[in-house]
Scaffold this motif. Structure first.
Motif, mmCIF file in Angstrom:
data_model
loop_
_atom_site.group_PDB
_atom_site.id
_atom_site.type_symbol
_atom_site.label_atom_id
_atom_site.label_comp_id
_atom_site.label_asym_id
_atom_site.label_seq_id
_atom_site.Cartn_x
_atom_site.Cartn_y
_atom_site.Cartn_z
ATOM 1 N N LEU A 44 42.817 53.896 40.284
ATOM 2 C CA LEU A 44 42.872 52.443 40.222
ATOM 3 C C LEU A 44 44.330 52.041 40.058
ATOM 4 O O LEU A 44 45.066 52.670 39.304
ATOM 5 C CB LEU A 44 42.062 51.920 39.030
ATOM 6 C CG LEU A 44 40.592 52.315 39.004
ATOM 7 C CD1 LEU A 44 39.945 51.865 37.707
ATOM 8 C CD2 LEU A 44 39.861 51.732 40.195
ATOM 9 N N ALA A 45 44.750 51.024 40.748
ATOM 10 C CA ALA A 45 46.140 50.581 40.659
ATOM 11 C C ALA A 45 46.201 49.067 40.707
ATOM 12 O O ALA A 45 45.269 48.407 41.144
ATOM 13 C CB ALA A 45 46.954 51.182 41.800
ATOM 14 N N TYR A 75 47.298 60.148 35.909
ATOM 15 C CA TYR A 75 47.825 58.787 35.933
ATOM 16 C C TYR A 75 49.121 58.760 36.730
ATOM 17 O O TYR A 75 49.760 59.782 36.951
ATOM 18 C CB TYR A 75 48.062 58.261 34.509
ATOM 19 C CG TYR A 75 49.037 59.080 33.699
ATOM 20 C CD1 TYR A 75 50.397 58.764 33.682
ATOM 21 C CD2 TYR A 75 48.617 60.181 32.968
ATOM 22 C CE1 TYR A 75 51.295 59.520 32.958
ATOM 23 C CE2 TYR A 75 49.506 60.942 32.232
ATOM 24 C CZ TYR A 75 50.847 60.603 32.229
ATOM 25 O OH TYR A 75 51.733 61.362 31.514
ATOM 26 N N LEU A 76 49.485 57.560 37.183
ATOM 27 C CA LEU A 76 50.746 57.375 37.887
ATOM 28 C C LEU A 76 51.816 56.971 36.881
ATOM 29 O O LEU A 76 51.534 56.287 35.909
ATOM 30 C CB LEU A 76 50.617 56.261 38.932
ATOM 31 C CG LEU A 76 49.706 56.567 40.114
ATOM 32 C CD1 LEU A 76 49.503 55.312 40.955
ATOM 33 C CD2 LEU A 76 50.269 57.685 40.957
ATOM 34 N N ASN A 77 53.058 57.369 37.153
ATOM 35 C CA ASN A 77 54.141 56.909 36.287
ATOM 36 C C ASN A 77 54.317 55.406 36.492
ATOM 37 O O ASN A 77 53.682 54.804 37.354
ATOM 38 C CB ASN A 77 55.435 57.690 36.545
ATOM 39 C CG ASN A 77 56.041 57.413 37.912
ATOM 40 O OD1 ASN A 77 55.519 56.647 38.713
ATOM 41 N ND2 ASN A 77 57.160 58.053 38.181
ATOM 42 N N GLY A 107 54.815 54.201 39.991
ATOM 43 C CA GLY A 107 53.818 54.562 40.986
ATOM 44 C C GLY A 107 54.284 55.611 41.965
ATOM 45 O O GLY A 107 53.712 55.776 43.030
ATOM 46 N N THR A 108 55.322 56.357 41.607
ATOM 47 C CA THR A 108 55.886 57.342 42.533
ATOM 48 C C THR A 108 55.500 58.773 42.191
ATOM 49 O O THR A 108 55.788 59.681 42.965
ATOM 50 C CB THR A 108 57.420 57.247 42.531
ATOM 51 O OG1 THR A 108 57.898 57.430 41.198
ATOM 52 C CG2 THR A 108 57.874 55.884 43.052
#
Length: 95
Positions: A32-33, A6-8, A11-12
């Motif tokens: 997915l974002a 997963y992204l933090n 999104g970084t």
């Protein structure tokens, strides 16, 4: 084996969770974002809601076989088309 990535919240950074016996195995994943919703998130099992109370209600509905029961609103084709125009990011208008 099960892998989670997963992204933090910004999104970084991509965070991946791998089991020790599978760290040398290949894995495919789908990223997915979307735009941040800036709302609280509560999760339990397969349920994701804003609060624990909503999750409890969802599990109660599920156990009572109330999930997926059609809603009681009746919309004409014209009313549905207007709804689609008001909420374009949720539904795609009919062609």
């Amino acid at each position: 084996p099960h892998h989670t990535a997963y992204l933090n919240q910004y999104g970084t950074e991509l965070v991946a969770s791998l089991s020790t016996e599978s760290e040398h195995e290949e894995a495919d994943f789908l990223l997915l974002a979307g735009e941040p919703i800036n709302e609280p998130v509560a999760a339990q099992g397969s349920m994701v809601m804003n609060t624990q109370a909503e999750i409890d209600r969802a599990y109660s509905d599920y156990q009572a076989m109330q999930m997926g029961v059609p809603w009681d609103h009746k919309l004409s084709d014209e009313e549905w088309d207007e709804h689609l125009k008001r909420f374009p990011s949720v539904y795609r208008p009919r062609d």
